[in-house]
Motif scaffolding. Structure first.
Motif, PDB file in Angstrom:
ATOM      1  N   GLY A 173      -8.663 -16.587   0.867  1.00  9.81           N
ATOM      2  CA  GLY A 173      -9.662 -15.819   1.608  1.00  9.81           C
ATOM      3  C   GLY A 173      -9.076 -15.196   2.860  1.00  9.81           C
ATOM      4  N   MET A 174      -8.270 -15.969   3.574  1.00 11.81           N
ATOM      5  CA  MET A 174      -7.632 -15.467   4.791  1.00 11.81           C
ATOM      6  C   MET A 174      -6.715 -14.286   4.458  1.00 11.81           C
ATOM      7  N   SER A 175      -5.920 -14.419   3.397  1.00 19.54           N
ATOM      8  CA  SER A 175      -5.006 -13.346   2.999  1.00 19.54           C
ATOM      9  C   SER A 175      -5.765 -12.100   2.574  1.00 19.54           C
ATOM     10  N   PHE A 176      -6.889 -12.295   1.874  1.00 18.22           N
ATOM     11  CA  PHE A 176      -7.680 -11.143   1.407  1.00 18.22           C
ATOM     12  C   PHE A 176      -8.219 -10.344   2.584  1.00 18.22           C
ATOM     13  N   PHE A 177      -8.879 -11.017   3.525  1.00 15.26           N
ATOM     14  CA  PHE A 177      -9.485 -10.295   4.651  1.00 15.26           C
ATOM     15  C   PHE A 177      -8.429  -9.667   5.553  1.00 15.26           C
ATOM     16  N   LEU A 178      -7.290 -10.334   5.712  1.00 15.13           N
ATOM     17  CA  LEU A 178      -6.219  -9.728   6.494  1.00 15.13           C
ATOM     18  C   LEU A 178      -5.696  -8.479   5.783  1.00 15.13           C
ATOM     19  N   GLY A 179      -5.553  -8.560   4.449  1.00  8.68           N
ATOM     20  CA  GLY A 179      -5.083  -7.413   3.681  1.00  8.68           C
ATOM     21  C   GLY A 179      -6.010  -6.220   3.796  1.00  8.68           C
ATOM     22  N   VAL A 180      -7.320  -6.457   3.636  1.00  4.55           N
ATOM     23  CA  VAL A 180      -8.302  -5.377   3.754  1.00  4.55           C
ATOM     24  C   VAL A 180      -8.302  -4.821   5.176  1.00  4.55           C
ATOM     25  N   PHE A 181      -8.204  -5.713   6.164  1.00  6.77           N
ATOM     26  CA  PHE A 181      -8.147  -5.310   7.563  1.00  6.77           C
ATOM     27  C   PHE A 181      -6.960  -4.385   7.813  1.00  6.77           C
ATOM     28  N   MET A 182      -5.799  -4.731   7.246  1.00  2.59           N
ATOM     29  CA  MET A 182      -4.588  -3.927   7.441  1.00  2.59           C
ATOM     30  C   MET A 182      -4.710  -2.571   6.749  1.00  2.59           C
ATOM     31  N   ILE A 183      -5.287  -2.557   5.553  1.00  2.00           N
ATOM     32  CA  ILE A 183      -5.484  -1.280   4.849  1.00  2.00           C
ATOM     33  C   ILE A 183      -6.421  -0.383   5.651  1.00  2.00           C
ATOM     34  N   ASP A 184      -7.511  -0.966   6.167  1.00  2.74           N
ATOM     35  CA  ASP A 184      -8.467  -0.193   6.965  1.00  2.74           C
ATOM     36  C   ASP A 184      -7.814   0.340   8.237  1.00  2.74           C
ATOM     37  N   MET A 185      -7.003  -0.505   8.876  1.00  2.00           N
ATOM     38  CA  MET A 185      -6.295  -0.061  10.080  1.00  2.00           C
ATOM     39  C   MET A 185      -5.353   1.093   9.745  1.00  2.00           C
TER      40      MET A 185
ATOM     41  N   ILE B 122      -5.622   3.274   7.297  1.00  2.00           N
ATOM     42  CA  ILE B 122      -6.410   4.490   7.048  1.00  2.00           C
ATOM     43  C   ILE B 122      -6.809   5.144   8.363  1.00  2.00           C
ATOM     44  N   TRP B 123      -7.232   4.324   9.334  1.00  2.00           N
ATOM     45  CA  TRP B 123      -7.652   4.871  10.631  1.00  2.00           C
ATOM     46  C   TRP B 123      -6.495   5.571  11.340  1.00  2.00           C
ATOM     47  N   VAL B 124      -5.332   4.913  11.352  1.00  2.00           N
ATOM     48  CA  VAL B 124      -4.201   5.503  12.071  1.00  2.00           C
ATOM     49  C   VAL B 124      -3.723   6.770  11.366  1.00  2.00           C
ATOM     50  N   PHE B 125      -3.696   6.767  10.037  1.00  2.00           N
ATOM     51  CA  PHE B 125      -3.337   7.989   9.311  1.00  2.00           C
ATOM     52  C   PHE B 125      -4.331   9.107   9.617  1.00  2.00           C
ATOM     53  N   SER B 126      -5.619   8.716   9.741  1.00  2.00           N
ATOM     54  CA  SER B 126      -6.644   9.738  10.006  1.00  2.00           C
ATOM     55  C   SER B 126      -6.480  10.360  11.383  1.00  2.00           C
ATOM     56  N   GLU B 127      -5.862   9.627  12.318  1.00  2.00           N
ATOM     57  CA  GLU B 127      -5.643  10.141  13.672  1.00  2.00           C
ATOM     58  C   GLU B 127      -4.202  10.615  13.882  1.00  2.00           C
ATOM     59  N   SER B 128      -3.403  10.555  12.834  1.00  2.00           N
ATOM     60  CA  SER B 128      -1.989  10.883  12.969  1.00  2.00           C
ATOM     61  C   SER B 128      -1.765  12.376  13.213  1.00  2.00           C
TER      62      SER B 128
ATOM     63  N   GLN C 144     -12.963  13.628   9.476  1.00  2.00           N
ATOM     64  CA  GLN C 144     -14.086  13.461  10.405  1.00  2.00           C
ATOM     65  C   GLN C 144     -14.998  12.320   9.943  1.00  2.00           C
ATOM     66  N   TYR C 145     -14.928  11.986   8.639  1.00  2.00           N
ATOM     67  CA  TYR C 145     -15.735  10.882   8.118  1.00  2.00           C
ATOM     68  C   TYR C 145     -14.928   9.582   8.073  1.00  2.00           C
ATOM     69  N   PHE C 146     -13.807   9.604   7.312  1.00  2.00           N
ATOM     70  CA  PHE C 146     -13.133   8.314   7.123  1.00  2.00           C
ATOM     71  C   PHE C 146     -12.464   7.812   8.397  1.00  2.00           C
ATOM     72  N   ALA C 147     -12.194   8.670   9.357  1.00  2.00           N
ATOM     73  CA  ALA C 147     -11.641   8.207  10.631  1.00  2.00           C
ATOM     74  C   ALA C 147     -12.656   7.327  11.353  1.00  2.00           C
ATOM     75  N   TYR C 148     -13.905   7.788  11.414  1.00  2.00           N
ATOM     76  CA  TYR C 148     -14.936   7.021  12.116  1.00  2.00           C
ATOM     77  C   TYR C 148     -15.351   5.783  11.326  1.00  2.00           C
ATOM     78  N   PHE C 149     -15.469   5.910  10.000  1.00  2.00           N
ATOM     79  CA  PHE C 149     -15.829   4.739   9.196  1.00  2.00           C
ATOM     80  C   PHE C 149     -14.800   3.624   9.379  1.00  2.00           C
ATOM     81  N   SER C 150     -13.530   3.997   9.259  1.00  2.00           N
ATOM     82  CA  SER C 150     -12.470   2.978   9.304  1.00  2.00           C
ATOM     83  C   SER C 150     -12.385   2.302  10.666  1.00  2.00           C
TER      84      SER C 150
END
Length: 723
Positions: free
Chosen positions: A209-221, A223-229, A243-249
């Motif tokens: 469970g810990m590995s799963f949530f960390l993995g999803v957290f890292m993927i989301d992070m 996506i956010w950084v790529f969206s602001e890159s 304009q959408y996935f940057a704010y969602f992530s």
């Protein structure tokens, strides 16, 4: 020769390590050295800066400025900056500047050449995402006037302007953005790996469970950084969707972080994290409703989301501090260090977002995530090793407990050797510890020898009671059967030899003699396995210091003399010498008193006293024991209770039949009186017509006192002894 080989092996290892470090050093030089004379050329990626002598027209006033420049503006305010293009532009040039959340229009000699604005893109938000705008130039544009018009929507940044041949203008952007994008790529790859691993390991690992949530957290992070890159336009075919996935992530980051921290902290602070997750989810739903209803864009509600994110960081910090205070943090210490590092980086990221207009998005947060991922993996490995070690120890302990129980049962079966197996294990461990320096024994080796000592006589389970408990000397036929116990034992435990190394050798050969006159195979000298030579000494020591039906225990002086006398014949002389030294130093001493087994505190066990009485009664011409095996079974039960430190009281009650003419009636009366004090767990054994053994378990002092009072009231008919 062996020492020389060891030195050569060490030299090889240090040489390999040294060459590896040299390789790393050369790689670093190759990456960062500026001395490229004579190297293969890569051409020019230079661009020409056009950042000086700009004229800013604002509210009817004109001022000179240099780029880049940060300007405080009102929403909807229009800024115009003007300059003159270089006079020597070749064909195929490009001009590049960046629009920072503002509409931008580029004019050459009053001709609109390029625009990036809300109205020029379908379904674009008022707060348009930042983007680079490229304008193609040609030789005829040399010396022309350039005007850049900016419709401000928030605080405005007038970014630098670059001119270069073709798309070389992107080179500096790519070079500048490469480190953060490389880190983001690593973060996303690690996140995907963690998610996949968590799914594979979900049934066999508590860390899934810990590995799963960390993995999803890292993927989301990621996506956010790529969206602001700065490279957003090169990464995504349709960058306007950012304009959408940057704010969602970015709004989901807090929720995933709470889920991950909750798993790491074993849900000790579950309610606080769920509350934060609920607030973040509710805020995201509200933000979406406001945006698509045209009431407030995502950018305008972003600060509220960041407040919840900040609250999440604060709560996580408080929970970590609470775990430090309660010492629960020791369960995830390495991960906690990674969490603390990430929280610091997250704060720096938020500060940079609001304070520094030229902040490179994601560099802090992603660096913190890489540290957190490494810490999590290291913690998972530590947990797995600890769990594996605990499972191994538990499995070994289960095996040993089972064998100890069987050994106790065998000792109970043999009325002359109560507690023998356990004592042999203790003596073997003491001898092994005394040998440790000369024979390179580890603590694990000593413990292993102790276990083998406990199990050495397990083969007696296959020896008939009539042979095992014969009070006199065995016949040649009976002795040949007795000797088979070593072969029976080695066959029984052959499958466990891999779990406890040397187990079969110890069981099979502990009756071999150094002079070759032992059994079962007549091995001699060092043909006899070392563990068996150790057990031979331990086994004989217990025999000498315990009572036997045909003799009392030997004195300490007699024991010492016997080991010296038998060194080189029955015993390995080198081990016998160590054994005698241990006797002289007091490190080796009998775990018996007057030949009877004792507890850890040195007091004689009640089971040993009863065994001793059984031996005396068995050998006595005046006392007949109808069923000695019943008494031995009671001794076994008592030993199990003694190992668990449970209280018991044992009485031997004898009827004075010679003095009472009506013996049968008296016997019945006494039997009823005794039975009135017995409960389900108590034991009453009729040794013969005039003697009973009563074992009372877990009785109160008052109950024992009442029992003794009733016995004393019948003193004319009975006598009793309390063991």
């Amino acid at each position: 020769m062996q020492k020389a080989g060891f030195i050569i092996e060490k030299l090889i290892k240090w040489f390999v390590y040294g060459m590896f470090l040299l390789t790393i050093f050369i790689v670093v030089i190759a990456l960062f050295s500026n001395e490229t004379e004579g190297e293969a050329g890569i051409g020019s990626f230079d661009s020409q800066s056009m950042n000086e002598n700009w004229i800013l027209e604002r509210n009817g006033e004109s001022t000179f400025l240099s780029l880049p420049q940060s300007v405080n503006t009102d929403k909807g305010e229009v800024l115009i900056i003007k300059n003159t293009l270089p006079s020597d532009l070749p064909d195929g040039c490009s001009l590049l500047t960046r629009a920072s959340m503002a509409d931008i229009y580029i004019y050459i000699n009053d001709e609109l050449r390029e625009q990036y604005a809300t109205e020029s893109i379908d379904n674009m938000s008022f707060y348009i995402p930042s983007a680079y705008v490229v304008t193609e130039l040609s030789e005829k544009d040399s010396g022309a006037e350039i005007m850049i018009k900016i419709h401000a929507k928030t605080h405005t940044v007038l970014n630098e302007v670059q001119i270069s041949k073709g798309n070389n203008v992107w080179f500096r952007v790519i070079q500048k953005s490469l480190p953060v994008n490389a880190i983001v790529l690593v973060v996303i790859i690690l996140g995907v790996i963690l998610v996949i691993v968590s799914k594979v390991m979900r049934h066999i690992s508590e860390n899934a469970g810990m590995s799963f949530f960390l993995g999803v957290f890292m993927i989301d992070m990621g996506i956010w950084v790529f969206s602001e890159s700065d490279l957003r336009q090169l990464i995504f075919a349709k960058p306007s969707l950012s304009q959408y996935f940057a704010y969602f992530s970015v709004e989901l980051l807090g929720a995933f972080a709470c889920m991950y921290f909750d798993e790491v902290q074993h849900k000790k602070h579950h309610k606080s994290y769920v509350i934060v997750e609920l607030l973040i989810s509710t805020q995201l739903l509200i933000n979406m409703a406001l945006h698509f209803a045209g009431i407030a864009d995502f950018y305008e509600t972003l600060m509220i989301s960041h407040i919840w994110l900040g609250i999440g960081v604060l709560i996580a910090t408080i929970n970590i501090v609470d775990d430090i205070r309660s010492k629960r943090i020791t369960q995830y210490l390495v991960t906690a260090l990674g969490m603390a590092g990430f929280l610091v980086m997250a704060v720096l990221e938020l500060v940079g977002f609001y304070v520094t207009r030229f902040h490179v998005f994601g560099i802090f947060a992603c660096s913190g995530l890489v540290v957190l991922a490494v810490a999590t993996v290291v913690q998972a490995l530590i947990d797995q090793m600890r769990d594996a070690n605990e499972r191994h120890n538990k499995q070994t302990q289960i095996i040993v407990n089972t064998i100890e129980t069987v050994a106790v049962a065998i000792d109970a079966k043999d009325e002359y050797t109560g507690g023998h197996s356990e004592r042999v294990g203790q003596y073997a461990a003491i001898l092994a510890r005394g040998m440790a320096a000369d024979y390179d024994f580890s603590e694990e080796d000593i413990l292993r020898i102790h276990y083998i000592g406990i199990m050495h006589d397990i083969g007696k389970i296959g020896v008939a009671d009539t042979v095992l408990n014969k009070p006199g000397r065995l016949t040649e036929s009976e002795f040949s059967l007795m000797k088979k116990h070593v072969e029976i034992g080695s066959e029984i435990l052959a499958g466990m030899n891999e779990s406890i190394s040397g187990l079969v050798d110890g069981i099979r050969y502990h009756h071999e003699r150094f002079d070759g006159k032992g059994y079962p195979e007549g091995l001699s000298d060092t043909e006899i396995p070392l563990v068996a030579r150790i057990l031979c000494l331990a086994d004989c020591y217990d025999a000498m210091t315990s009572n036997r039906v045909y003799r009392k225990r030997l004195t300490d002086e007699e024991v010492r003399a016997e080991f010296i006398r038998c060194a080189g014949t029955q015993f390995d002389p080198a081990l016998a010498e160590i054994f005698v030294k241990l006797l002289d130093s007091g490190e080796m001493h009998p775990y018996t008193v007057e030949g009877m087994a004792t507890s850890e505190k040195g007091t004689v066990l009640k089971s040993a006293v009863l065994e001793n009485r059984l031996q005396e009664m068995t050998m006595s011409q005046d006392t007949l024991v109808n069923h000695p095996e019943h008494v031995r079974m009671l001794c076994f039960i008592m030993k199990l209770k003694e190992k668990k430190r449970e209280h018991m009281d044992v009485f031997i009650v004898s009827l004075k039949e010679d003095e009472i003419p009506t013996g049968a009636e008296t016997h019945s009366m006494i039997g009823k009186m005794i039975k009135s004090h017995l409960k389900m767990k108590d034991v009453s054994i009729e040794c013969n017509d005039s003697m009973r053994i009563i074992a009372l378990f877990e009785k109160t002092d008052e109950e024992i006192e009442n029992f003794e009072k009733d016995l004393n009231s019948q003193s004319a008919y009975v006598s009793f002894e309390r063991i």
